[in-house]
Design an enzyme around this catalytic site. Structure first.
Site, short mmCIF file in Angstrom:
data_model
loop_
_atom_site.label_atom_id
_atom_site.label_comp_id
_atom_site.label_asym_id
_atom_site.label_seq_id
_atom_site.Cartn_x
_atom_site.Cartn_y
_atom_site.Cartn_z
N ASP A 6 0.87 -1.17 0.00
CA ASP A 6 0.00 0.00 0.00
C ASP A 6 0.92 1.24 0.00
O ASP A 6 2.10 1.13 0.37
CB ASP A 6 -0.87 -0.05 1.27
CG ASP A 6 -1.65 1.21 1.47
OD1 ASP A 6 -2.33 1.65 0.51
OD2 ASP A 6 -1.61 1.78 2.58
N ASP A 8 -0.23 5.21 0.81
CA ASP A 8 -0.49 6.19 1.88
C ASP A 8 -0.51 5.53 3.26
O ASP A 8 -1.23 4.56 3.49
CB ASP A 8 -1.84 6.87 1.66
CG ASP A 8 -1.82 7.81 0.47
OD1 ASP A 8 -0.72 8.10 -0.04
OD2 ASP A 8 -2.90 8.27 0.06
C1 2M8 Z 1 -7.37 8.77 -1.18
O1 2M8 Z 1 -6.86 7.57 -0.67
C2 2M8 Z 1 -6.50 7.46 0.70
C3 2M8 Z 1 -5.81 6.11 0.85
O2 2M8 Z 1 -5.99 5.42 1.99
C4 2M8 Z 1 -7.68 7.61 1.64
O3 2M8 Z 1 -8.74 7.04 1.47
O4 2M8 Z 1 -7.48 8.35 2.61
C5 2M8 Z 1 -7.32 8.64 -2.69
O5 2M8 Z 1 -8.30 9.41 -3.22
C6 2M8 Z 1 -5.99 9.00 -3.31
O6 2M8 Z 1 -6.14 9.16 -4.70
C7 2M8 Z 1 -5.39 10.23 -2.70
O7 2M8 Z 1 -4.06 10.41 -3.14
C8 2M8 Z 1 -5.40 10.14 -1.18
C9 2M8 Z 1 -4.84 11.39 -0.53
O8 2M8 Z 1 -4.83 11.32 0.86
O9 2M8 Z 1 -6.73 9.93 -0.72
#
Ligand code: 2M8
Length: 270
Positions: A6, A8
């Site tokens: 993963d 983030d």
């Molecule tokens: C979103 O994804 C993260 C991943 O866990 C989330 O749900 O918080 C996505 O939309 C991704 O495209 C974006 O880069 C990210 C940014 O925090 O948020």
């Protein structure tokens, strides 16, 4: 060994999206020809930018297992996907972005709740919610398969899930958002697809798959690998990923990622 990761809150720190501590380890893995496969909620544009910065050449899985991109020059993975697009073969498991948007609207009507997705939020709002720069927000908004949305607080997770499934979709929970994804998509399915298409350089090699994640949407990926590793968030590991006897990295974000990958590779290659 294949490493599925993963991004983030796992390879990238949750708040500043940096991965400095993991850079020497990534270099080491490249030298050993151990593939590092991003498995993320992020879009293709976001992953492509990161791959360039990190000099990664392996396949990748975007938008919560909606699509697997295998570079056409891949030597370690068999090219057998049906669609060819801009230098990749593409295995499509999810739906289109238009379908995901329609699905979110249908779920909102069913629940009588306003559900706000990335398509409804301005670039400025997404920037404030995520801490991404203007350029990064544009890449995050360039969605092809799924719609991230603000988790509604007046609806229970169970009600939301039931409504989403009644409309023929799935919902998964990331760090900051919920994500509406196609019924055939999923991080676990996408990982299993790539494992089936791995071409071992040594015929006798027994493949071992390692997975690293930090959020509920990583569960299916962690269940699909031989060695699942949970990267804790700044406070504690996510409760949904605990109690399974899985290894927990010693620190959050890229530092925990680096420590865990080094120790697992040392153990597996010993
Ligand atoms: C979103 O994804 C993260 C991943 O866990 C989330 O749900 O918080 C996505 O939309 C991704 O495209 C974006 O880069 C990210 C940014 O925090 O948020």
């Amino acid at each position: 060994i294949i490493i599925f990761t993963d991004l983030d809150g796992t390879l990238l720190n949750q708040d500043d999206y940096r991965c400095d501590a993991a850079l020497p380890v990534l270099k080491e893995l490249q030298a050993k020809q151990i593939p590092v496969i991003p498995v993320t909620s992020k879009t293709r544009q976001e992953v492509e930018t990161l791959r360039q910065e990190l000099n990664l050449g392996d396949p990748f899985i975007v938008e919560n297992g909606s699509a697997v991109f295998v570079p056409l020059d891949s030597k370690q993975f068999v090219l057998s996907a049906k669609i060819e697009r801009e230098g990749y073969q593409l295995e499509l498991l999810g739906c289109t972005y238009a379908q995901a948007r329609q699905g979110l609207a249908a779920v909102a009507t069913m629940l009588g709740e306003r559900l706000r997705g990335f398509g409804d939020l301005s670039e400025q709002e997404i920037g404030q919610l995520t801490g991404l720069s203007e350029q990064e927000v544009k890449r995050a908004k360039a969605r092809e398969f799924t719609e991230p949305f603000l988790t509604p607080d007046r609806v229970s997770q169970q009600q939301l899930q039931q409504a989403v499934e009644a409309k023929g979709f799935q919902v998964v929970v990331g760090d900051r958002f919920s994500h509406l994804i196609g019924s055939g998509a999923g991080k676990g399915k996408a990982v299993r697809w790539l494992v089936r298409h791995y071409r071992s350089p040594k015929a006798e090699e027994k493949l071992i798959t390692v997975g690293l994640g930090n959020s509920p949407n990583d569960l299916a990926m962690l269940e699909a690998v031989d060695v699942p590793i949970v990267v804790p968030s700044a406070k504690a590991p996510h409760p949904g990923l605990m109690g399974r006897g899985w290894q927990v990295a010693s620190a959050p974000g890229c530092q925990g990622w680096a420590n865990a990958v080094v120790s697992v590779c040392d153990r597996l290659l010993a």
